[in-house]
Design a protein around this motif. Structure first.
Motif, PDB file in Angstrom:
ATOM      1  N   GLY A   1       0.483  -1.233  -0.521  1.00 24.28           N
ATOM      2  CA  GLY A   1       0.324  -0.146  -0.128  1.00 24.28           C
ATOM      3  C   GLY A   1       0.690   0.874   0.379  1.00 24.28           C
ATOM      4  N   ARG A   2       2.018   0.803  -0.096  1.00 28.76           N
ATOM      5  CA  ARG A   2       3.080   2.675  -0.066  1.00 28.76           C
ATOM      6  C   ARG A   2       3.137   2.683  -1.974  1.00 28.76           C
ATOM      7  N   PRO A   3       3.589   4.017  -2.153  1.00 26.43           N
ATOM      8  CA  PRO A   3       4.392   3.921  -3.027  1.00 26.43           C
ATOM      9  C   PRO A   3       5.757   3.867  -3.531  1.00 26.43           C
ATOM     10  N   CYS A   4       5.386   2.585  -4.367  1.00 26.81           N
ATOM     11  CA  CYS A   4       7.025   2.395  -5.239  1.00 26.81           C
ATOM     12  C   CYS A   4       7.578   3.089  -6.270  1.00 26.81           C
ATOM     13  N   HIS A   5       8.724   3.910  -6.257  1.00 26.46           N
ATOM     14  CA  HIS A   5       9.654   3.967  -7.214  1.00 26.46           C
ATOM     15  C   HIS A   5       9.446   2.970  -8.052  1.00 26.46           C
ATOM     16  N   ALA A   6       9.885   3.282  -9.855  1.00 30.52           N
ATOM     17  CA  ALA A   6      10.961   1.918 -10.586  1.00 30.52           C
ATOM     18  C   ALA A   6      12.277   2.283 -10.852  1.00 30.52           C
ATOM     19  N   ALA A   7      12.647   3.405 -10.513  1.00 32.70           N
ATOM     20  CA  ALA A   7      14.628   3.194 -10.083  1.00 32.70           C
ATOM     21  C   ALA A   7      14.945   4.226  -9.077  1.00 32.70           C
ATOM     22  N   VAL A   8      16.227   3.548  -9.052  1.00 35.45           N
ATOM     23  CA  VAL A   8      17.350   4.785  -8.078  1.00 35.45           C
ATOM     24  C   VAL A   8      17.068   5.920  -8.385  1.00 35.45           C
ATOM     25  N   ALA A   9      16.771   6.513  -9.899  1.00 43.70           N
ATOM     26  CA  ALA A   9      17.101   7.350 -10.135  1.00 43.70           C
ATOM     27  C   ALA A   9      15.629   8.960  -9.591  1.00 43.70           C
ATOM     28  N   GLU A  10      14.862   8.130  -9.510  1.00 37.76           N
ATOM     29  CA  GLU A  10      13.337   8.402  -8.914  1.00 37.76           C
ATOM     30  C   GLU A  10      12.942   8.657  -7.626  1.00 37.76           C
ATOM     31  N   LEU A  11      14.451   7.924  -6.986  1.00 44.74           N
ATOM     32  CA  LEU A  11      13.993   8.914  -5.116  1.00 44.74           C
ATOM     33  C   LEU A  11      14.467  10.557  -5.262  1.00 44.74           C
ATOM     34  N   PRO A  12      13.140  11.219  -3.721  1.00 41.35           N
ATOM     35  CA  PRO A  12      13.272  12.255  -3.860  1.00 41.35           C
ATOM     36  C   PRO A  12      14.065  12.875  -2.861  1.00 41.35           C
ATOM     37  N   GLU A  13      14.736  11.867  -2.552  1.00 33.67           N
ATOM     38  CA  GLU A  13      16.484  12.775  -1.941  1.00 33.67           C
ATOM     39  C   GLU A  13      17.032  11.616  -2.177  1.00 33.67           C
ATOM     40  N   THR A  14      18.325  12.343  -0.961  1.00 35.57           N
ATOM     41  CA  THR A  14      19.382  11.507  -1.659  1.00 35.57           C
ATOM     42  C   THR A  14      19.118  11.012   0.016  1.00 35.57           C
ATOM     43  N   VAL A  15      19.598   9.453   0.198  1.00 37.39           N
ATOM     44  CA  VAL A  15      18.946   8.724   1.274  1.00 37.39           C
ATOM     45  C   VAL A  15      20.224   7.990   1.587  1.00 37.39           C
ATOM     46  N   ASP A  16      19.977   8.013   2.805  1.00 34.14           N
ATOM     47  CA  ASP A  16      21.405   7.736   3.742  1.00 34.14           C
ATOM     48  C   ASP A  16      21.838   5.832   3.321  1.00 34.14           C
ATOM     49  N   LEU A  17      20.766   5.588   3.666  1.00 35.79           N
ATOM     50  CA  LEU A  17      20.892   4.018   3.685  1.00 35.79           C
ATOM     51  C   LEU A  17      20.337   3.052   2.316  1.00 35.79           C
ATOM     52  N   ALA A  18      20.904   1.969   1.876  1.00 31.82           N
ATOM     53  CA  ALA A  18      19.623   1.703   0.869  1.00 31.82           C
ATOM     54  C   ALA A  18      20.182   0.295   0.995  1.00 31.82           C
ATOM     55  N   VAL A  19      18.951  -0.776   0.979  1.00 33.05           N
ATOM     56  CA  VAL A  19      19.192  -1.977   1.378  1.00 33.05           C
ATOM     57  C   VAL A  19      18.468  -2.535  -0.181  1.00 33.05           C
ATOM     58  N   LEU A  20      18.960  -3.415  -0.874  1.00 30.28           N
ATOM     59  CA  LEU A  20      19.535  -4.056  -1.715  1.00 30.28           C
ATOM     60  C   LEU A  20      19.506  -6.191  -1.772  1.00 30.28           C
ATOM     61  N   LEU A  21      17.787  -5.925  -1.935  1.00 30.79           N
ATOM     62  CA  LEU A  21      17.024  -7.375  -1.826  1.00 30.79           C
ATOM     63  C   LEU A  21      17.014  -7.933  -3.541  1.00 30.79           C
ATOM     64  N   VAL A  22      18.205  -7.305  -3.769  1.00 28.17           N
ATOM     65  CA  VAL A  22      18.479  -7.707  -5.436  1.00 28.17           C
ATOM     66  C   VAL A  22      19.968  -8.809  -5.572  1.00 28.17           C
ATOM     67  N   GLY A  23      19.595 -10.046  -6.969  1.00 22.28           N
ATOM     68  CA  GLY A  23      20.639 -10.718  -6.853  1.00 22.28           C
ATOM     69  C   GLY A  23      22.048 -10.192  -7.259  1.00 22.28           C
ATOM     70  N   ALA A  24      21.802  -9.538  -7.740  1.00 25.82           N
ATOM     71  CA  ALA A  24      22.830  -8.520  -9.094  1.00 25.82           C
ATOM     72  C   ALA A  24      23.244  -7.195  -8.059  1.00 25.82           C
ATOM     73  N   PRO A  25      24.252  -7.121  -7.080  1.00 26.01           N
ATOM     74  CA  PRO A  25      24.055  -5.922  -6.845  1.00 26.01           C
ATOM     75  C   PRO A  25      25.316  -4.626  -7.711  1.00 26.01           C
ATOM     76  N   LEU A  26      26.067  -5.662  -8.320  1.00 31.04           N
ATOM     77  CA  LEU A  26      26.736  -4.023  -9.061  1.00 31.04           C
ATOM     78  C   LEU A  26      26.275  -2.857  -9.087  1.00 31.04           C
ATOM     79  N   PRO A  27      25.372  -2.884 -11.010  1.00 33.50           N
ATOM     80  CA  PRO A  27      24.677  -2.165 -11.288  1.00 33.50           C
ATOM     81  C   PRO A  27      24.124  -1.362 -10.117  1.00 33.50           C
ATOM     82  N   VAL A  28      23.342  -2.334  -9.413  1.00 32.23           N
ATOM     83  CA  VAL A  28      23.051  -1.832  -8.556  1.00 32.23           C
ATOM     84  C   VAL A  28      23.762   0.035  -7.961  1.00 32.23           C
ATOM     85  N   ILE A  29      24.480  -1.091  -7.245  1.00 28.88           N
ATOM     86  CA  ILE A  29      26.389  -0.115  -6.466  1.00 28.88           C
ATOM     87  C   ILE A  29      26.440   1.656  -7.610  1.00 28.88           C
TER      88      ILE A  29
END
Length: 751
Positions: free
Chosen positions: A115-143
């Protein structure tokens, strides 16, 4: 998979060498202490380094925004039932609410999650976040995307990296490179959710901060909260592609709420980083208790020197921990009990331990074990014994251990006895082993101990021996007290109390060895560098020149290339003499018959020269000559050396030497830099140290001279790091007190 076997090894490379070391003032071997920034304050990116290029201060890494972020992004958030990411997302939502962080969900396949809004990509985050938690199998491109978004911290749960073998290790190396370029700091990969656990907030007092490389191994310490012991943080470091044990250790050491740090370590990523973090903890007087896996590691080496064969990897880790005050324990139960005691106990007022029991057998048994472990059980004075006998029958022993016979604990006398023991100025710790519950006595005894503990600064410990553990005296009275340290076994109590006393003794006199680490090369180093022969050992003659360059005494000797020259040299050196073949390929000359001792005439010298050179020709061993040496006929034979440890870099070894060095294997290891106190402490670790003190009528050896050699060898290890792989001075003969020490033989190996 979360929380699987991790890929951090004890063979990771050290940081690159950068510069070189400190010149020694006359008549000392301590380095010049140059001004440097304070704890963690390297302005403008400058890093203070020693002569070998290693940093002298732990980095000032602020992890506040990791543990208490203001904003969190969950990459790969899910609410699809049955998927692992769904449970993790739910837990992270709850955790973010508890810490008051703004939560942002990211998943290109979702518009909403729970029930919470979900963004399609990291670039769409509305602010610079302190902590990102990666629930992905291939973290390298996300890093890479997180780096562009200026995210401060990230956590990668994904497995399949260094824990899986060479291919996984290569993938982890690529991940580490991307992380370094991105500017963010990464926890993991192959970590878990332990950092986001629910910690009890109703507990007060100093807390335990927990660091683990295997999440499940931290569960026993985390469970201490159910016994009323506060935990403040949990850092599950995983494979340590970036953030490592040392980073969290250094951070926790400065947190005001942390009373002790507990760690489960499978492998250290970088030895120097660990030592700098342990140094910071020691300077802040925060105890560190660690289980380090690997005691049975053989640490086999193929080096030519004795020293290299005597220092296995785990023995170096053990020495490093001891040198910087890290308390190493073996079991998770010991980790729990020792950390809990050290976190909560006040500074001891005395080192004496009093053992008080309702059974003479219990007191005697516990006292035997405590004394064998090195605890001091002082005999109480006559006046104190007379005072105790007011309430304890005269036929019972109250000298220490104190046996009350049982009945006095059931009435008003029980509290009087406890108060009288605690009032003795020689006693800093009272231990009461209660081997089994007997309510008419044990319940009242437990209440008296708790009440007395609330009114004293001294440590009160109870060993509750019942295997049941459901008794009210245990669950309610003892565990309900924040002042009584309660144990279930004799061994854990003794281990914890010894660690408690050792820690406070260590930190009371602690001065960081990094303060005096030399920073610029000395004239000795410049002389020594001219002797180095890259890729090969030095001959004994060249190795002794190396020792001379550092002011280490060698016998009177001359290198000769003819029998006639040998005779002339013998008359100059003085009979009796020793003759030895000298060449770069001669590691152990005695086994080849290339040493002749006790030569007293010119004819013996001529014959010895011919025999030595004949053997060398027969064995096809090139020589640079034959040494004619002064014969030293007394003293204690020791060994002092340098080896290179893959984790900690250069190490210094001292022990009992001579031809039996590999049989005795009685050595101690020091990790540079260290001072005179540590050099003497190394000698104290030797099983055969009594030989240096004089036995069977022999005079005491010149221990001061031996310490001086150890410190000079340490300086050599720092200044010639990268140029000198190993050094083996064996034997170094320590003469009677006041007469010095002489290096009779030496082997040096260049990388």
């Amino acid at each position: 998979m979360l929380g699987s076997t991790h890929g951090t090894l004890t063979t990771h490379s050290r940081p690159a060498r950068v510069m070189a070391c400190g010149e020694q003032p006359p008549h000392t071997v301590h380095g010049i202490s140059e001004p440097h920034p304070g704890d963690g304050g390297q302005g403008a990116g400058a890093v203070d380094r020693d002569v070998s290029g290693r940093p002298l201060h732990a980095p000032a890494l602020d992890l506040d925004r990791f543990f208490r972020p203001e904003s969190v992004a969950v990459i790969g958030a899910s609410d699809s039932e049955g998927r692992p990411n769904t449970g993790i997302t739910r837990q992270l939502i709850a955790w973010s609410e508890r810490v008051g962080a703004r939560l942002h969900l990211v998943n290109p396949g979702r518009v909403q999650v729970f029930g919470r809004p979900c963004h399609a990509a990291v670039a769409e985050l509305p602010e610079t976040v302190d902590l990102a938690v990666l629930l992905v199998g291939a973290p390298l491109p996300v890093i890479e995307q997180l780096g562009e978004a200026k995210v401060k911290f990230a956590v990668a749960f994904a497995s399949g990296f260094a824990e899986t073998g060479e291919r996984g290790a290569a993938a982890q190396a690529r991940l580490a490179e991307v992380v370094e370029r991105s500017g963010l700091r990464l926890l993991g990969p192959n970590t878990n959710l332990n950092a986001f656990e629910r910690f009890r907030e109703d507990l007060d007092g100093p807390a335990i901060a927990l660091i683990t490389q295997s999440g499940h191994q931290g569960r026993p310490v985390f469970s201490l909260q159910e016994l009323g012991i506060r935990l403040s943080h949990w850092a599950p470091t995983g494979n340590e592609a970036d953030l490592e044990t040392a980073d969290f250790l250094s951070y926790f050491a400065t947190r005001p709420e942390v009373g002790a740090i507990a760690a489960y370590v499978e492998g250290l990523k970088d030895g120097r980083s660990f030592l700098l973090a342990a140094d910071r903890a020691a300077r802040h007087r925060v105890p560190v208790v660690a289980v380090k896996v690997g005691r049975t590691e053989t640490g086999a080496r193929t080096a030519l020197s004795h020293t290299g064969k005597l220092t296995g990897a785990d023995s170096v880790v053990d020495s490093a921990m001891r040198q910087f005050g890290v308390i190493r324990v073996d079991g998770l139960d010991e980790l729990q009990d020792t950390a809990a005691l050290l976190a909560r106990a006040k500074k001891p007022t005395a080192e004496g331990v009093a053992v008080y029991s309702i059974s003479g057998g219990t007191g005697a048994h516990f006292s035997d074990l405590a004394t064998a472990a090195g605890l001091s059980l002082p005999t109480l004075g006559d006046a104190k014994q007379a005072e105790l006998h007011q309430w304890i029958p005269d036929y019972l022993n109250v000298a220490n251990p104190i046996d009350n016979g049982g009945h006095p604990v059931g009435d008003w006398r029980g509290r009087k006895i406890i108060d009288a023991i605690l009032a003795d100025p020689s006693i800093g710790v009272l231990i009461c082993p209660i081997t089994g519950p007997f309510p008419p006595m044990s319940d009242k005894l437990a209440r008296d101990l708790v009440e007395a503990a609330e009114q004293t600064d001294k440590l009160v410990c109870v060993v509750w021996g019942s295997p049941v553990g459901t008794e009210d005296a245990y669950r309610g009275t003892l565990l309900g007290s924040s002042r009584v340290a309660t144990f279930r076994t004799f061994a854990n109590c003794i281990t914890a109390v010894r660690a408690y006393l050792d820690h406070h003794r260590f930190t009371a006199g602690y001065r960081s060895p990094f303060e005096d680490a030399p920073r610029i090369p000395s004239p000795s180093a410049r002389k020594a560098q001219a002797l180095m022969r890259p890729g090969e050992p030095l001959s004994e003659h060249a190795a002794k020149q190396l020792l001379r360059a550092y002011g280490i005494r060698v016998p009177r000797e001359q290198l000769v290339t003819s029998a006639a020259a040998a005779v002339r040299s013998a008359s100059l050196v003085g009979y009796p003499v020793v003759m030895k073949a000298s060449g770069p390929q001669l590691a152990h000359k005695t086994e080849l018959g290339l040493v002749k001792v006790g030569l007293t005439s010119a004819s013996q010298v001529r014959d010895a020269y011919r025999e030595l050179t004949d053997i060398a020709r027969y064995e096809d061993i090139p020589l640079d000559g034959v040494l004619v040496c002064q014969m030293i006929e007394r003293g204690v034979e020791t060994v002092v050396g340098i080896t290179h440890d893959s984790l900690f870099g250069p190490t210094v070894t001292v022990g009992l030497g001579g031809v039996l060095v590999e049989v005795l294997q009685d050595v101690a290891v020091g990790i540079p830099p260290f001072g005179e106190d540590q050099a003497r402490a190394m000698l104290g670790e030797l099983r055969g140290r009594a030989l240096l003190e004089g036995v069977r009528g022999a005079p005491p050896a010149d221990i001061d001279a031996l310490v001086e050699v150890v410190l000079r060898v340490q300086r050599m290890a720092l200044e010639l790091d990268g140029q000198l792989a190993e050094l083996d001075i064996n034997p170094l003969v320590v003469l009677p007190r006041g007469e010095g020490a002489v290096a009779l033989d030496a082997l040096a190996i260049c990388p």
